[in-house]
Design a protein around this motif. Structure first.
Motif, PDB file in Angstrom:
ATOM      1  N   GLU A   8     -62.325  47.980 -76.110  1.00  0.00           N
ATOM      2  CA  GLU A   8     -61.744  48.059 -74.771  1.00  0.00           C
ATOM      3  C   GLU A   8     -60.242  47.823 -74.774  1.00  0.00           C
ATOM      4  O   GLU A   8     -59.574  48.005 -73.751  1.00  0.00           O
ATOM      5  CB  GLU A   8     -62.408  47.026 -73.850  1.00  0.00           C
ATOM      6  N   GLU A   9     -59.686  47.429 -75.911  1.00  0.00           N
ATOM      7  CA  GLU A   9     -58.263  47.093 -75.990  1.00  0.00           C
ATOM      8  C   GLU A   9     -57.396  48.336 -76.202  1.00  0.00           C
ATOM      9  O   GLU A   9     -57.883  49.387 -76.625  1.00  0.00           O
ATOM     10  CB  GLU A   9     -58.032  46.102 -77.145  1.00  0.00           C
ATOM     11  N   ASP A  10     -56.101  48.175 -75.931  1.00  0.00           N
ATOM     12  CA  ASP A  10     -55.147  49.264 -76.142  1.00  0.00           C
ATOM     13  C   ASP A  10     -54.456  49.171 -77.502  1.00  0.00           C
ATOM     14  O   ASP A  10     -54.021  50.189 -78.045  1.00  0.00           O
ATOM     15  CB  ASP A  10     -54.057  49.254 -75.052  1.00  0.00           C
ATOM     16  N   HIS A  11     -54.344  47.947 -78.022  1.00  0.00           N
ATOM     17  CA  HIS A  11     -53.582  47.755 -79.262  1.00  0.00           C
ATOM     18  C   HIS A  11     -54.226  46.646 -80.083  1.00  0.00           C
ATOM     19  O   HIS A  11     -54.383  45.517 -79.610  1.00  0.00           O
ATOM     20  CB  HIS A  11     -52.128  47.390 -78.936  1.00  0.00           C
ATOM     21  N   LEU A  12     -54.604  46.984 -81.317  1.00  0.00           N
ATOM     22  CA  LEU A  12     -55.137  46.009 -82.263  1.00  0.00           C
ATOM     23  C   LEU A  12     -54.212  45.929 -83.468  1.00  0.00           C
ATOM     24  O   LEU A  12     -53.756  46.954 -83.976  1.00  0.00           O
ATOM     25  CB  LEU A  12     -56.540  46.417 -82.738  1.00  0.00           C
ATOM     26  N   ILE A  13     -53.964  44.712 -83.921  1.00  0.00           N
ATOM     27  CA  ILE A  13     -53.183  44.498 -85.140  1.00  0.00           C
ATOM     28  C   ILE A  13     -54.039  43.693 -86.112  1.00  0.00           C
ATOM     29  O   ILE A  13     -54.456  42.574 -85.794  1.00  0.00           O
ATOM     30  CB  ILE A  13     -51.866  43.757 -84.865  1.00  0.00           C
ATOM     31  N   PHE A  14     -54.311  44.263 -87.278  1.00  0.00           N
ATOM     32  CA  PHE A  14     -55.125  43.596 -88.283  1.00  0.00           C
ATOM     33  C   PHE A  14     -54.223  42.982 -89.350  1.00  0.00           C
ATOM     34  O   PHE A  14     -53.330  43.650 -89.876  1.00  0.00           O
ATOM     35  CB  PHE A  14     -56.085  44.581 -88.941  1.00  0.00           C
ATOM     36  N   VAL A  15     -54.476  41.726 -89.663  1.00  0.00           N
ATOM     37  CA  VAL A  15     -53.729  41.015 -90.696  1.00  0.00           C
ATOM     38  C   VAL A  15     -54.641  40.856 -91.907  1.00  0.00           C
ATOM     39  O   VAL A  15     -55.682  40.193 -91.833  1.00  0.00           O
ATOM     40  CB  VAL A  15     -53.256  39.639 -90.206  1.00  0.00           C
ATOM     41  N   CYS A  16     -54.247  41.472 -93.013  1.00  0.00           N
ATOM     42  CA  CYS A  16     -55.047  41.435 -94.242  1.00  0.00           C
ATOM     43  C   CYS A  16     -54.325  40.569 -95.273  1.00  0.00           C
ATOM     44  O   CYS A  16     -53.259  40.943 -95.761  1.00  0.00           O
ATOM     45  CB  CYS A  16     -55.237  42.833 -94.803  1.00  0.00           C
ATOM     46  N   GLY A  17     -54.895  39.441 -95.567  1.00  0.00           N
ATOM     47  CA  GLY A  17     -54.255  38.520 -96.489  1.00  0.00           C
ATOM     48  C   GLY A  17     -54.789  38.609 -97.903  1.00  0.00           C
ATOM     49  O   GLY A  17     -55.806  39.240 -98.174  1.00  0.00           O
ATOM     50  N   THR A  55     -47.474  44.073 -74.780  1.00  0.00           N
ATOM     51  CA  THR A  55     -47.162  42.647 -74.645  1.00  0.00           C
ATOM     52  C   THR A  55     -48.293  41.735 -75.085  1.00  0.00           C
ATOM     53  O   THR A  55     -48.061  40.600 -75.446  1.00  0.00           O
ATOM     54  CB  THR A  55     -46.813  42.323 -73.180  1.00  0.00           C
ATOM     55  N   ASN A  56     -49.515  42.245 -75.067  1.00  0.00           N
ATOM     56  CA  ASN A  56     -50.655  41.397 -75.417  1.00  0.00           C
ATOM     57  C   ASN A  56     -51.627  42.087 -76.370  1.00  0.00           C
ATOM     58  O   ASN A  56     -52.790  42.310 -76.029  1.00  0.00           O
ATOM     59  CB  ASN A  56     -51.405  40.968 -74.148  1.00  0.00           C
ATOM     60  N   PRO A  57     -51.173  42.445 -77.571  1.00  0.00           N
ATOM     61  CA  PRO A  57     -52.114  43.048 -78.520  1.00  0.00           C
ATOM     62  C   PRO A  57     -53.106  42.009 -79.026  1.00  0.00           C
ATOM     63  O   PRO A  57     -52.818  40.813 -79.022  1.00  0.00           O
ATOM     64  CB  PRO A  57     -51.200  43.526 -79.652  1.00  0.00           C
ATOM     65  N   ARG A  58     -54.280  42.451 -79.438  1.00  0.00           N
ATOM     66  CA  ARG A  58     -55.214  41.559 -80.122  1.00  0.00           C
ATOM     67  C   ARG A  58     -54.791  41.532 -81.583  1.00  0.00           C
ATOM     68  O   ARG A  58     -54.740  42.571 -82.250  1.00  0.00           O
ATOM     69  CB  ARG A  58     -56.646  42.060 -79.977  1.00  0.00           C
ATOM     70  N   PHE A  86     -45.123  36.802 -88.975  1.00  0.00           N
ATOM     71  CA  PHE A  86     -44.603  36.654 -87.622  1.00  0.00           C
ATOM     72  C   PHE A  86     -43.602  37.772 -87.311  1.00  0.00           C
ATOM     73  O   PHE A  86     -43.668  38.408 -86.250  1.00  0.00           O
ATOM     74  CB  PHE A  86     -43.925  35.292 -87.452  1.00  0.00           C
ATOM     75  N   ASP A  87     -42.691  38.025 -88.242  1.00  0.00           N
ATOM     76  CA  ASP A  87     -41.683  39.058 -88.019  1.00  0.00           C
ATOM     77  C   ASP A  87     -42.305  40.446 -87.945  1.00  0.00           C
ATOM     78  O   ASP A  87     -41.894  41.283 -87.124  1.00  0.00           O
ATOM     79  CB  ASP A  87     -40.638  39.016 -89.138  1.00  0.00           C
ATOM     80  N   ALA A  88     -43.305  40.702 -88.779  1.00  0.00           N
ATOM     81  CA  ALA A  88     -43.958  42.009 -88.772  1.00  0.00           C
ATOM     82  C   ALA A  88     -44.699  42.253 -87.459  1.00  0.00           C
ATOM     83  O   ALA A  88     -44.606  43.337 -86.867  1.00  0.00           O
ATOM     84  CB  ALA A  88     -44.918  42.115 -89.948  1.00  0.00           C
ATOM     85  N   VAL A  89     -45.425  41.256 -86.978  1.00  0.00           N
ATOM     86  CA  VAL A  89     -46.157  41.397 -85.718  1.00  0.00           C
ATOM     87  C   VAL A  89     -45.191  41.605 -84.554  1.00  0.00           C
ATOM     88  O   VAL A  89     -45.416  42.459 -83.680  1.00  0.00           O
ATOM     89  CB  VAL A  89     -47.052  40.171 -85.467  1.00  0.00           C
ATOM     90  N   GLU A  90     -44.107  40.853 -84.539  1.00  0.00           N
ATOM     91  CA  GLU A  90     -43.122  41.004 -83.469  1.00  0.00           C
ATOM     92  C   GLU A  90     -42.510  42.404 -83.475  1.00  0.00           C
ATOM     93  O   GLU A  90     -42.315  43.015 -82.412  1.00  0.00           O
ATOM     94  CB  GLU A  90     -42.039  39.939 -83.618  1.00  0.00           C
ATOM     95  N   ALA A  91     -42.252  42.943 -84.663  1.00  0.00           N
ATOM     96  CA  ALA A  91     -41.675  44.287 -84.765  1.00  0.00           C
ATOM     97  C   ALA A  91     -42.663  45.343 -84.285  1.00  0.00           C
ATOM     98  O   ALA A  91     -42.298  46.273 -83.552  1.00  0.00           O
ATOM     99  CB  ALA A  91     -41.260  44.568 -86.208  1.00  0.00           C
ATOM    100  N   LEU A  92     -43.926  45.218 -84.663  1.00  0.00           N
ATOM    101  CA  LEU A  92     -44.940  46.192 -84.253  1.00  0.00           C
ATOM    102  C   LEU A  92     -45.180  46.136 -82.748  1.00  0.00           C
ATOM    103  O   LEU A  92     -45.377  47.168 -82.102  1.00  0.00           O
ATOM    104  CB  LEU A  92     -46.250  45.931 -84.996  1.00  0.00           C
ATOM    105  N   THR A  93     -45.177  44.940 -82.201  1.00  0.00           N
ATOM    106  CA  THR A  93     -45.396  44.786 -80.765  1.00  0.00           C
ATOM    107  C   THR A  93     -44.249  45.406 -79.973  1.00  0.00           C
ATOM    108  O   THR A  93     -44.464  46.086 -78.967  1.00  0.00           O
ATOM    109  CB  THR A  93     -45.535  43.296 -80.411  1.00  0.00           C
ATOM    110  N   GLU A  94     -43.046  45.184 -80.451  1.00  0.00           N
ATOM    111  CA  GLU A  94     -41.878  45.755 -79.771  1.00  0.00           C
ATOM    112  C   GLU A  94     -41.882  47.274 -79.874  1.00  0.00           C
ATOM    113  O   GLU A  94     -41.601  47.984 -78.901  1.00  0.00           O
ATOM    114  CB  GLU A  94     -40.597  45.197 -80.400  1.00  0.00           C
ATOM    115  N   GLU A  95     -42.244  47.788 -81.036  1.00  0.00           N
ATOM    116  CA  GLU A  95     -42.257  49.235 -81.249  1.00  0.00           C
ATOM    117  C   GLU A  95     -43.303  49.921 -80.368  1.00  0.00           C
ATOM    118  O   GLU A  95     -43.072  50.998 -79.822  1.00  0.00           O
ATOM    119  CB  GLU A  95     -42.545  49.524 -82.723  1.00  0.00           C
ATOM    120  N   ALA A  96     -44.470  49.265 -80.248  1.00  0.00           N
ATOM    121  CA  ALA A  96     -45.552  49.847 -79.460  1.00  0.00           C
ATOM    122  C   ALA A  96     -45.401  49.578 -77.970  1.00  0.00           C
ATOM    123  O   ALA A  96     -46.169  50.096 -77.158  1.00  0.00           O
ATOM    124  CB  ALA A  96     -46.901  49.305 -79.947  1.00  0.00           C
ATOM    125  N   GLU A  97     -44.446  48.743 -77.624  1.00  0.00           N
ATOM    126  CA  GLU A  97     -44.187  48.374 -76.230  1.00  0.00           C
ATOM    127  C   GLU A  97     -45.416  47.774 -75.571  1.00  0.00           C
ATOM    128  O   GLU A  97     -45.734  48.045 -74.407  1.00  0.00           O
ATOM    129  CB  GLU A  97     -43.691  49.594 -75.436  1.00  0.00           C
TER     130      GLU A  97
END
Length: 244
Positions: free
Chosen positions: A105-114, A81-84, A68-79
């Motif tokens: 078609e998206e502007d920002h993708l975040i991949f979570v690798c567990g 609001t609605n990344p996939r 959660f913290d990592a995604v929030e940081a990346l979203t804030e850094e990339a400015e």
């Protein structure tokens, strides 16, 4: 496009993102990659990102807080609001070409690798937007699966491929498998290129390619064909070519 990857093994991406089409895409400015070790976001002195499951059971479970913290940081850094936010998981939606086209078609993708046994369920419920599986099998982690999706998405971005028409005619992009291809020489060890391809008659060539695509799909992936939408001529062609 901005593509961020959250992983415990960032070194796995060094060769993939810096080779071939993926590197060319970044050099052209079509995409920017970011690889983040989400262990750095663990809120404990040992940088621990997993814990034992409530209720007992085998294996360890990835905790919600670091992701959660990592995604929030990346979203804030990339400015943005609605990344996939994409969770690579064998329980997810089966990857298709249509899904790749949608993500492209998206502007920002975040991949979570567990890794480990699984994820805290709150990651699925409240953090990610998509869960994707590349097949009905289990890998040691989500890294290899995310590389598959990233490759498939990146090649669809404008100006990435030398000929953008190549992507449009890929297998599955049209709903069918791609037709056969040939190149020089026209006669290789007695194996001949079909005469139609040497004719220079573009309309007939396109028709031949369509029928070959239809035939190949019928033979290998009949589930992809809507037989009711085929003309009588096309249905007869399939019967004649298959001998049925």
């Amino acid at each position: 496009m901005k593509i961020d990857i959250l992983t415990l093994f960032p070194q796995m991406f060094d060769g993939v993102l810096n080779s071939s089409i993926l590197k060319k895409a970044q050099d052209k400015g079509a995409v920017e990659y970011g690889v983040t070790d989400f262990r750095n976001y663990a809120a404990n002195k040992h940088y621990k990102v997993d814990d034992y499951p409530y209720g007992g059971g085998a294996g360890m479970v990835l905790a919600a807080q670091p992701l959660f913290d990592a995604v929030e940081a990346l979203t804030e850094e990339a400015e943005t609001t609605n990344p996939r936010i994409i969770l690579m998981c064998p329980q997810g939606e089966r990857l298709t070409q249509r899904k790749l086209e949608e993500l492209a078609e998206e502007d920002h993708l975040i991949f979570v690798c567990g890794h480990y046994e699984g994820y805290d369920e709150r990651i699925r419920e409240y953090l990610v937007t998509d869960e994707i599986s590349i097949g009905d099998y289990v890998l040691t982690g989500g890294e290899l699966a995310s590389m598959v999706v990233i490759d498939g998405v990146t090649r669809l971005l404008p100006e990435v491929l030398g000929n953008q028409e190549s992507a449009l005619k890929d297998s599955h992009s049209s709903g069918m498998l791609e037709h056969p291809h040939y190149t020089r020489p026209a006669d290789f060890r007695g194996m001949q290129v079909p005469d139609i391809l040497l004719s220079g008659h573009h309309e007939k060539i396109e028709r031949w390619r369509y029928l070959q695509s239809l035939k190949r799909t019928y033979e290998r992936r009949p589930d992809l064909i809507d037989f009711e939408s085929l003309s009588e001529e096309e249905q007869q062609y399939l019967k004649d070519s298959s001998g049925k």
